[in-house]
Scaffold this motif. Structure first.
Motif, PDB file in Angstrom:
ATOM      1  N   ASP A   1     117.562  46.273 -54.081  1.00 37.47           N
ATOM      2  CA  ASP A   1     117.261  45.670 -55.382  1.00 37.47           C
ATOM      3  C   ASP A   1     118.504  45.147 -56.083  1.00 37.47           C
ATOM      4  O   ASP A   1     118.413  44.602 -57.178  1.00 37.47           O
TER       5      ASP A   1
ATOM      6  N   GLU B   1     113.387  36.008 -62.875  1.00 37.09           N
ATOM      7  CA  GLU B   1     113.522  37.329 -62.267  1.00 37.09           C
ATOM      8  C   GLU B   1     114.876  37.937 -62.641  1.00 37.09           C
ATOM      9  O   GLU B   1     115.905  37.279 -62.562  1.00 37.09           O
TER      10      GLU B   1
ATOM     11  N   PHE C   1     116.525  34.739 -56.751  1.00 38.79           N
ATOM     12  CA  PHE C   1     116.564  36.093 -56.196  1.00 38.79           C
ATOM     13  C   PHE C   1     115.458  36.321 -55.159  1.00 38.79           C
ATOM     14  O   PHE C   1     115.666  37.007 -54.167  1.00 38.79           O
TER      15      PHE C   1
ATOM     16  N   TYR D   1     123.343  42.671 -65.544  1.00 35.85           N
ATOM     17  CA  TYR D   1     122.023  42.156 -65.193  1.00 35.85           C
ATOM     18  C   TYR D   1     122.003  40.649 -65.404  1.00 35.85           C
ATOM     19  O   TYR D   1     122.549  40.144 -66.384  1.00 35.85           O
TER      20      TYR D   1
ATOM     21  N   LEU E   1     121.785  39.956 -51.252  1.00 33.12           N
ATOM     22  CA  LEU E   1     120.901  40.930 -51.871  1.00 33.12           C
ATOM     23  C   LEU E   1     120.814  42.142 -50.943  1.00 33.12           C
ATOM     24  O   LEU E   1     120.529  42.012 -49.755  1.00 33.12           O
TER      25      LEU E   1
ATOM     26  N   ARG F   1     117.744  40.858 -61.994  1.00 32.61           N
ATOM     27  CA  ARG F   1     118.290  41.796 -61.006  1.00 32.61           C
ATOM     28  C   ARG F   1     119.630  42.316 -61.489  1.00 32.61           C
ATOM     29  O   ARG F   1     120.345  41.652 -62.229  1.00 32.61           O
ATOM     30  N   GLN F   2     119.963  43.514 -61.034  1.00 32.57           N
ATOM     31  CA  GLN F   2     121.286  44.056 -61.301  1.00 32.57           C
ATOM     32  C   GLN F   2     122.258  43.431 -60.305  1.00 32.57           C
ATOM     33  O   GLN F   2     121.950  43.269 -59.128  1.00 32.57           O
TER      34      GLN F   2
END
Length: 131
Positions: A103, A74, A33, A67, A100, A76-77
């Motif tokens: 966020d 890491e 990410f 998620y 990406l 992330r959604q």
């Protein structure tokens, strides 16, 4: 050489160059990410599904959100503009392909590595073969 041949070669070289440079910017390869955040290229991120109770599908928006934790830890959604993939819950590893955006990782495709039904069988055979 004939003028038609020269024009044909120029057209082929121009089209090939355009294709090469466009494709190179579109596919960023496998990254985590953090690396995907640094580039605007489409990325393949490998990880696993976490926070199982927070996975949701919104039929009005046709949006599946969950998620994911990448291989460096890491979280992330991920937004996937489609329904929840079949056998999603059984997946050992996920590969999400997309970009990406802030966020949130906007996935275009999800690939899943599901546990093999033969893993237990192979482990039993390996244990039986040992003296």
């Amino acid at each position: 050489m004939k003028p038609k041949t020269i024009l044909g070669l120029i057209a082929i070289i121009g089209f090939s160059s355009l294709l090469f440079f466009s494709f190179g910017k579109q596919v960023g390869g496998y990254m985590d990410f953090a690396e995907a955040a640094e580039t605007e290229a489409r990325a393949h991120v490998v990880g696993e599904w976490v926070l199982h109770d927070q996975a949701r599908y919104d039929p009005a928006k046709n949006l599946f959100t969950f998620y994911m934790k990448d291989d460096k830890g890491e979280i992330r959604q991920v937004h996937y503009a489609n329904t929840r993939p079949a056998s999603f819950e059984e997946a050992e590893k996920l590969v999400v392909e997309g970009r990406l955006k802030g966020d949130i990782f906007a996935a275009e495709h999800i690939l899943m590595k599901c546990p093999s039904k033969y893993n237990d069988e192979r482990a039993l055979q390996a244990g039986a073969e040992r003296p």
